[in-house]
Write a protein that holds these residues in place. Sequence first.
Motif, PDB file in Angstrom:
ATOM      1  N   THR A   1      -7.276   6.849  -6.571  1.00 32.78           N
ATOM      2  CA  THR A   1      -7.319   5.831  -5.525  1.00 32.78           C
ATOM      3  C   THR A   1      -7.786   4.512  -6.130  1.00 32.78           C
ATOM      4  OG1 THR A   1      -7.730   7.417  -3.746  1.00 32.78           O
ATOM      5  CG2 THR A   1      -8.463   5.144  -3.374  1.00 32.78           C
ATOM      6  N   ALA A   2      -6.925   3.511  -6.073  1.00 30.48           N
ATOM      7  CA  ALA A   2      -7.191   2.238  -6.744  1.00 30.48           C
ATOM      8  C   ALA A   2      -6.084   1.263  -6.353  1.00 30.48           C
ATOM      9  CB  ALA A   2      -7.211   2.428  -8.259  1.00 30.48           C
ATOM     10  N   VAL A   3      -6.194   0.051  -6.868  1.00 31.76           N
ATOM     11  CA  VAL A   3      -5.109  -0.928  -6.722  1.00 31.76           C
ATOM     12  C   VAL A   3      -4.368  -0.998  -8.053  1.00 31.76           C
ATOM     13  CG1 VAL A   3      -4.496  -3.317  -6.205  1.00 31.76           C
ATOM     14  CG2 VAL A   3      -6.432  -2.235  -5.029  1.00 31.76           C
ATOM     15  N   TYR A   4      -3.047  -0.962  -7.983  1.00 34.34           N
ATOM     16  CA  TYR A   4      -2.212  -0.962  -9.185  1.00 34.34           C
ATOM     17  C   TYR A   4      -1.390  -2.254  -9.221  1.00 34.34           C
ATOM     18  CZ  TYR A   4      -3.583   3.861  -9.657  1.00 34.34           C
ATOM     19  OH  TYR A   4      -4.328   5.001  -9.809  1.00 34.34           O
ATOM     20  N   TYR A   5      -1.451  -2.935 -10.357  1.00 32.09           N
ATOM     21  CA  TYR A   5      -0.758  -4.206 -10.527  1.00 32.09           C
ATOM     22  C   TYR A   5       0.300  -4.099 -11.617  1.00 32.09           C
ATOM     23  CZ  TYR A   5      -4.747  -6.417  -8.121  1.00 32.09           C
ATOM     24  OH  TYR A   5      -5.711  -6.773  -7.208  1.00 32.09           O
ATOM     25  N   CYS A   6       1.444  -4.742 -11.391  1.00 27.28           N
ATOM     26  CA  CYS A   6       2.385  -4.914 -12.497  1.00 27.28           C
ATOM     27  C   CYS A   6       2.305  -6.363 -12.971  1.00 27.28           C
ATOM     28  CB  CYS A   6       3.804  -4.523 -12.121  1.00 27.28           C
ATOM     29  SG  CYS A   6       4.571  -5.473 -10.818  1.00 27.28           S
TER      30      CYS A   6
ATOM     31  N   THR B   1      -0.682  -2.942  -5.464  1.00 26.64           N
ATOM     32  CA  THR B   1      -0.394  -1.861  -4.523  1.00 26.64           C
ATOM     33  C   THR B   1      -1.655  -1.035  -4.366  1.00 26.64           C
ATOM     34  OG1 THR B   1       1.929  -1.719  -5.174  1.00 26.64           O
ATOM     35  CG2 THR B   1       0.975   0.213  -4.074  1.00 26.64           C
ATOM     36  N   LYS B   2      -2.159  -0.995  -3.148  1.00 21.83           N
ATOM     37  CA  LYS B   2      -3.356  -0.190  -2.888  1.00 21.83           C
ATOM     38  C   LYS B   2      -2.925   1.254  -2.660  1.00 21.83           C
ATOM     39  CE  LYS B   2      -7.582  -0.046  -0.169  1.00 21.83           C
ATOM     40  NZ  LYS B   2      -8.407  -0.715   0.861  1.00 21.83           N
TER      41      LYS B   2
ATOM     42  N   ILE C   1      -3.897   5.063  -1.914  1.00 21.99           N
ATOM     43  CA  ILE C   1      -4.950   5.918  -1.364  1.00 21.99           C
ATOM     44  C   ILE C   1      -4.504   7.362  -1.491  1.00 21.99           C
ATOM     45  CG2 ILE C   1      -6.261   6.544   0.695  1.00 21.99           C
ATOM     46  CD1 ILE C   1      -5.936   3.634   1.617  1.00 21.99           C
ATOM     47  N   ILE C   2      -5.325   8.149  -2.157  1.00 19.85           N
ATOM     48  CA  ILE C   2      -5.030   9.571  -2.339  1.00 19.85           C
ATOM     49  C   ILE C   2      -5.917  10.375  -1.387  1.00 19.85           C
ATOM     50  CG2 ILE C   2      -4.907  11.516  -3.935  1.00 19.85           C
ATOM     51  CD1 ILE C   2      -2.968   9.169  -4.512  1.00 19.85           C
ATOM     52  N   LYS C   3      -5.291  11.231  -0.614  1.00 17.22           N
ATOM     53  CA  LYS C   3      -6.011  12.038   0.374  1.00 17.22           C
ATOM     54  C   LYS C   3      -6.139  13.476  -0.116  1.00 17.22           C
ATOM     55  CE  LYS C   3      -3.900   9.206   3.947  1.00 17.22           C
ATOM     56  NZ  LYS C   3      -2.984   9.193   5.125  1.00 17.22           N
ATOM     57  N   PRO C   4      -7.213  14.138   0.325  1.00 16.90           N
ATOM     58  CA  PRO C   4      -7.387  15.533  -0.101  1.00 16.90           C
ATOM     59  C   PRO C   4      -6.364  16.469   0.557  1.00 16.90           C
ATOM     60  CG  PRO C   4      -9.238  14.809   1.254  1.00 16.90           C
ATOM     61  CD  PRO C   4      -8.348  13.616   1.083  1.00 16.90           C
TER      62      PRO C   4
ATOM     63  N   SER D   1       0.830  -1.208   0.000  1.00 19.35           N
ATOM     64  CA  SER D   1       0.000   0.000   0.000  1.00 19.35           C
ATOM     65  C   SER D   1       0.862   1.255   0.000  1.00 19.35           C
ATOM     66  CB  SER D   1      -0.924   0.003   1.215  1.00 19.35           C
ATOM     67  OG  SER D   1      -0.170   0.058   2.396  1.00 19.35           O
ATOM     68  N   MET D   2       0.241   2.342  -0.441  1.00 18.71           N
ATOM     69  CA  MET D   2       0.887   3.650  -0.430  1.00 18.71           C
ATOM     70  C   MET D   2      -0.176   4.708  -0.216  1.00 18.71           C
ATOM     71  SD  MET D   2       3.508   3.471  -3.656  1.00 18.71           S
ATOM     72  CE  MET D   2       4.292   5.015  -3.286  1.00 18.71           C
ATOM     73  N   ASP D   3       0.231   5.801   0.445  1.00 22.79           N
ATOM     74  CA  ASP D   3      -0.649   6.965   0.609  1.00 22.79           C
ATOM     75  C   ASP D   3       0.000   8.166  -0.047  1.00 22.79           C
ATOM     76  OD1 ASP D   3      -1.803   6.365   4.035  1.00 22.79           O
ATOM     77  OD2 ASP D   3      -2.212   5.381   2.128  1.00 22.79           O
TER      78      ASP D   3
END
Lengths: 114, 112
Positions: free
Chosen positions: B83-88, B106-107, B109-112, B9-11
Amino acid sequence: DTAVSQTPKYLVTQMGNDKSIKCEQNLGHDTMYWYKQDSKKFLKIMFSYNNKELIINETVPNRFSPKSPDKAHLNLHINSLELGDSAVYFCASSLYRDNTGELFFGEGSRLTVL
Amino acid sequence: LAKTTQPISMDSYEGQEVNITCSHNNIATNDYITWYQQFPSQGPRFIIQGYKTKVTNEVASLFIPADRKSSTLSLPRVSLSDTAVYYCLVGWDMDSNYQLIWGAGTKLIIKP
């Protein structure tokens, strides 16, 4: 026009039953796939067909049987459903059979086995 | 053991650049590296594909070093809708047996 369509979108059934999921693509692609995505979001390829011929058959129980009546359709039949079969099943298609170009996925069929 | 590895995951925040790296030590010699985006209740959607160096399209860039053992997806100026899950996805040569191996996703999450 939906490029890859699969039905049903949701499927709830009892253990031991048999069910089928249908998939159709209108992209003119030669290769079609079935993927399983579990609750942890792991994507695992199950089968791949190229021009109606099976080319990938991963370690999947014999209860799962794909059928490709023509290159635009790839159906998945599951016998004797088990709890562990609960997942989202995605159909996909591509122009080529390797990782060249783009995979087009359907919206998924969520299978819940009770 | 063939493995395509990426962070779980990443923010990040709106307007920032986000880089997600995928490791693929045993990538097949002639294979491409492809990235997909998945929103809840939808199938994965193609973002970008490359073989070496840098590829850019209207939504992302893909950086691939010379040894091709990793790749980095770069999303410029992200918004909440990223905001989504990204796959390679990478092809592996295992004992002359070609296989496509997906990363675990990789999940983001984008915050305002």
